[in-house]
Structures are given as structure tokens and as C-alpha cells.
Motif scaffolding. Structure first.
Motif, mmCIF file in Angstrom:
data_model
loop_
_atom_site.group_PDB
_atom_site.id
_atom_site.type_symbol
_atom_site.label_atom_id
_atom_site.label_comp_id
_atom_site.label_asym_id
_atom_site.label_seq_id
_atom_site.Cartn_x
_atom_site.Cartn_y
_atom_site.Cartn_z
ATOM 1 N N GLY A 195 15.046 10.821 12.384
ATOM 2 C CA GLY A 195 16.236 10.276 13.026
ATOM 3 C C GLY A 195 16.117 8.788 13.319
ATOM 4 N N LEU A 196 14.910 8.345 13.656
ATOM 5 C CA LEU A 196 14.688 6.917 13.911
ATOM 6 C C LEU A 196 14.924 6.111 12.636
ATOM 7 C CD1 LEU A 196 11.438 7.005 16.093
ATOM 8 C CD2 LEU A 196 13.808 6.827 16.864
ATOM 9 N N PHE A 197 14.363 6.575 11.539
ATOM 10 C CA PHE A 197 14.566 5.881 10.261
ATOM 11 C C PHE A 197 16.031 5.935 9.832
ATOM 12 C CE2 PHE A 197 9.984 6.770 9.977
ATOM 13 C CZ PHE A 197 9.523 5.519 9.602
ATOM 14 N N ILE A 229 16.538 1.809 19.563
ATOM 15 C CA ILE A 229 16.861 2.237 20.930
ATOM 16 C C ILE A 229 17.952 3.299 20.904
ATOM 17 C CG2 ILE A 229 17.841 1.493 23.140
ATOM 18 C CD1 ILE A 229 16.525 -1.240 22.649
ATOM 19 N N VAL A 230 18.987 3.040 20.106
ATOM 20 C CA VAL A 230 20.110 3.976 20.011
ATOM 21 C C VAL A 230 19.646 5.319 19.454
ATOM 22 C CG1 VAL A 230 22.235 4.458 18.728
ATOM 23 C CG2 VAL A 230 21.938 2.268 19.882
ATOM 24 N N ALA A 231 18.771 5.300 18.449
ATOM 25 C CA ALA A 231 18.293 6.543 17.839
ATOM 26 C C ALA A 231 17.517 7.387 18.846
ATOM 27 C CB ALA A 231 17.421 6.228 16.621
ATOM 28 N N VAL A 232 16.737 6.734 19.693
ATOM 29 C CA VAL A 232 15.989 7.463 20.721
ATOM 30 C C VAL A 232 16.935 8.042 21.762
ATOM 31 C CG1 VAL A 232 14.332 7.240 22.611
ATOM 32 C CG2 VAL A 232 13.867 6.141 20.410
ATOM 33 N N VAL A 233 17.851 7.208 22.261
ATOM 34 C CA VAL A 233 18.802 7.649 23.286
ATOM 35 C C VAL A 233 19.701 8.754 22.740
ATOM 36 C CG1 VAL A 233 20.755 6.926 24.719
ATOM 37 C CG2 VAL A 233 18.755 5.445 24.487
ATOM 38 N N ASP A 234 20.124 8.615 21.489
ATOM 39 C CA ASP A 234 20.961 9.627 20.843
ATOM 40 C C ASP A 234 20.311 11.005 20.906
ATOM 41 O OD1 ASP A 234 20.930 11.117 17.966
ATOM 42 O OD2 ASP A 234 22.966 10.481 18.431
ATOM 43 N N GLY A 237 20.024 12.295 24.484
ATOM 44 C CA GLY A 237 21.337 12.726 24.958
ATOM 45 C C GLY A 237 21.709 14.087 24.419
ATOM 46 N N ASP A 238 21.381 14.328 23.157
ATOM 47 C CA ASP A 238 21.637 15.634 22.541
ATOM 48 C C ASP A 238 20.818 16.723 23.226
ATOM 49 O OD1 ASP A 238 22.678 17.473 20.698
ATOM 50 O OD2 ASP A 238 21.011 17.178 19.336
ATOM 51 N N LEU A 239 19.566 16.426 23.530
ATOM 52 C CA LEU A 239 18.695 17.388 24.200
ATOM 53 C C LEU A 239 19.162 17.678 25.627
ATOM 54 C CD1 LEU A 239 15.226 16.108 22.947
ATOM 55 C CD2 LEU A 239 16.237 18.328 22.432
ATOM 56 N N ILE A 240 19.660 16.661 26.307
ATOM 57 C CA ILE A 240 20.177 16.863 27.665
ATOM 58 C C ILE A 240 21.345 17.839 27.644
ATOM 59 C CG2 ILE A 240 21.436 15.753 29.557
ATOM 60 C CD1 ILE A 240 19.723 13.251 29.034
ATOM 61 N N ALA A 241 22.279 17.624 26.711
ATOM 62 C CA ALA A 241 23.433 18.519 26.604
ATOM 63 C C ALA A 241 22.999 19.936 26.250
ATOM 64 C CB ALA A 241 24.413 17.983 25.559
ATOM 65 N N SER A 242 22.003 20.067 25.377
ATOM 66 C CA SER A 242 21.486 21.388 25.012
ATOM 67 C C SER A 242 20.809 22.046 26.207
ATOM 68 C CB SER A 242 20.476 21.268 23.861
ATOM 69 O OG SER A 242 21.100 20.781 22.692
ATOM 70 N N ALA A 270 27.046 10.575 21.770
ATOM 71 C CA ALA A 270 27.844 9.354 21.885
ATOM 72 C C ALA A 270 27.997 8.936 23.336
ATOM 73 C CB ALA A 270 29.222 9.572 21.251
ATOM 74 N N LEU A 271 28.103 9.913 24.248
ATOM 75 C CA LEU A 271 28.252 9.602 25.665
ATOM 76 C C LEU A 271 26.992 8.965 26.236
ATOM 77 C CD1 LEU A 271 30.099 12.828 26.891
ATOM 78 C CD2 LEU A 271 31.074 10.553 26.526
ATOM 79 N N ALA A 272 25.847 9.291 25.664
ATOM 80 C CA ALA A 272 24.595 8.667 26.100
ATOM 81 C C ALA A 272 24.402 7.300 25.467
ATOM 82 C CB ALA A 272 23.420 9.584 25.753
ATOM 83 N N VAL A 273 24.825 7.182 24.221
ATOM 84 C CA VAL A 273 24.602 5.954 23.455
ATOM 85 C C VAL A 273 25.528 4.818 23.894
ATOM 86 C CG1 VAL A 273 24.980 4.969 21.156
ATOM 87 C CG2 VAL A 273 23.614 7.044 21.420
#
Length: 291
Positions: A195-197, A229-234, A237-242, A270-273
Motif C-alpha cells: 500500500g505504501l508503494f 504519510i497518506v498511505a500510512v494514515v489511510d 483509518g481503515d483499521l479503525i473503522a474495522s 478518506a475521513l482519516a486522510v
């Protein structure tokens, strides 16, 4: 994934893009359409959270949440699109709205005679504020980051789409070690690295298209830093929602998007990013794109 489910996801995505792209194209001439769409999505997302937590049938929980969300979007739109509200006044208005919302929700829980637990109210308030901040950041990115606001706005979705797609396909192909199995059993360490790449590659492709097609100047060093930074936060954020869904034994937050789930299922990252991009572009005064 079954072929029927995959077809449903593809059809839903195509319809959403067919609606979203014209709105984005005309977001300068008719900003009210984009702002209204963001407001509607925010209301639906908070409705999903109230359902997730189990207070959807409590009007004294639901209605203040709607009111807080709508008022925040309205005053943010006025601030972003006009000169009628200065930053100091806007900050005081939002602060006041937030305090009234939190105070009312806590008081309503206290007076409910055990009808709604304080832990439920705390969760609704916390996630509602999180959601509202995310959607308001989208408005500010589009209309308060100069002439390149439209390009900055798309950084949200380019980051999410490329990061998530790369994480999914690389995870499926090479993923063995689970990332956080108790939260999201399908996510792997290989997928997270991929995902980072993917995020960096996606931003690079997006920037190159803007540079070649529209003559936009690009700061590629800052673009790569932002992408990482965005890739990490993305992914966080997905894990938080899960994590929130698993806490309440839910598969999806809603059913608005067939094959995808609800607003929170589709826009959780997107809400986290969005707030992160807004902070890095607006408050640091650093620019990725220049006309």
C-alpha cells in the motif's frame, strides 16, 4: 469474492463515479452541489454510527447528532465560500456548536434513566466529531487551498484508491503474515507495505498527468513525503473503522452502496486522510501543485 458480488461492486463504483466526476468538474461554478453532497454523506455516516452503537431509535441521541453535523457543514461552507465569517468568529461558532452538542448528549444520557448508557453516548460523540472533521476538511481542501484546490481535493481519493488497491492485490498475491488479525483478518503485512508503494506510485501518476496535460508545476519531493504519510494514515483509518465494526459484530455499516456497504465502509480511509492533507498543505503553507 463471488462473481456476482464483484459485478455488483463494479456497477456501483461506475455509477458513483458517473455522479461524482461531473459534480467535481462543476465544483467551482456551482460549489453548493459539492458542499451539499458532502453534507448529505456526513449525515448518512453519522446515522450509520448511531445504528452501529445502538442508539438509532433514541431521537434525543439522533436528532442532536444530525443538528450538530448539519450546522457544522453549513457554517463551514459559509466560511469557505464567502467572506462573511472571519476565522476567529468561525472558530468560536464551531466551538460553541460542539460544546452544545456534547453537553446535550451527556445530559440526555444522564436523564434517560439507563435508556442509553454513557459509554454509548461517548462513542457516538467521539465518532461523530471524527466524521465531521473529516468531511469539513474535504470542504476546506477544495475551497481554501487556492487555485489548485480542486487538484488538492483529489489527493484524498487518489491516495485512498491507489493505496487500498495496491494493498489488496499485493496482499492477495504475497501476503502470508497477518497485520492485525483480530481487527481485520484479510489484511497482511505484505499488503500494508504494498500500500505504501501504491500510494507513492498513484500520486506520481496523478501529478505527472497534471503536469503534462495542464502544465501544473509539481514539487515531487514533497509529493512523495505526502504520499507516504497518506498511505500510512489511510490504512490506519481503515483499521479503525474495522475495529469499531468488530466491536459491535457488524459486517457493514450500511447498505447505501450495493456490494460496498455504507458511507462509512467506503469513506472510512478518506475521513482519516482528508484532515492530514489539509494540515500539511494549509497550515504548513507547503505546496505540492503550483499553477
Amino acid at each position: 469474492m463471488a462473481k456476482k458480488d464483484l459485478s455488483k461492486r463494479v456497477i456501483t463504483a461506475a455509477i458513483c463515479l458517473a455522479i461524482f466526476i461531473p459534480i467535481l468538474v462543476f465544483s467551482s461554478e456551482v460549489p453548493l452541489i459539492l458542499v451539499s453532497l458532502i453534507g448529505i454523506m456526513a449525515l448518512i455516516a453519522n446515522n450509520e454510527i448511531c445504528g452501529c452503537v445502538g442508539v438509532k431509535k433514541s431521537l434525543y441521541m439522533l436528532l442532536p447528532t444530525y443538528a450538530f453535523t448539519a450546522a457544522s457543514v453549513v457554517f463551514s461552507a459559509i466560511f469557505a465560500l464567502t467572506d462573511n465569517i472571519g476565522f476567529d468568529l468561525f472558530a468560536m461558532i464551531i466551538f460553541g456548536i460542539l460544546f452544545l452538542y456534547v453537553f446535550f448528549m451527556f445530559a440526555a444520557s444522564m436523564l434517560s434513566n439507563g435508556g442509553v448508557r454513557f459509554s454509548q453516548v461517548g462513542e457516538v460523540v467521539a465518532v461523530t466529531v471524527y466524521i465531521v472533521i473529516g468531511f469539513l476538511s474535504m470542504i476546506f481542501l477544495r475551497y481554501n487551498t487556492g487555485d489548485v484546490g480542486g487538484y488538492n481535493f483529489m489527493l484524498i481519493f487518489m491516495g485512498v484508491w491507489f493505496t487500498d488497491s495496491a494493498a489488496y492485490f499485493i496482499g492477495r498475491a504475497f501476503g502470508k503474515k497477518k497485520l492485525i488479525e483480530d481487527v481485520s483478518p484479510n489484511k497482511t503485512v505484505a499488503g500494508a507495505v504494498g500500500g505504501l508503494f501504491g500510494g507513492v506510485l498513484g500520486y506520481a501518476i496523478y501529478a505527472l498527468i497534471l503536469q503534462l496535460a495542464y502544465g501544473i508545476k509539481v514539487n515531487y519531493i514533497y509529493l512523495v513525503v505526502l504520499a507516504l504519510i497518506v498511505a500510512v494514515v489511510d490504512q490506519i483509518g481503515d483499521l479503525i473503522a474495522s475495529f469499531i465494526k468488530r466491536e459491535h459484530n457488524l459486517k457493514d455499516y450500511g447498505k447505501l452502496f450495493p456490494g460496498h456497504g455504507g458511507v462509512m465502509d467506503r469513506l472510512d480511509s478518506a475521513l482519516a486522510v482528508a484532515p492530514v492533507i489539509l494540515f500539511l498543505l494549509y497550515f504548513t503553507k507547503l505546496t505540492v501543485f503550483t499553477l
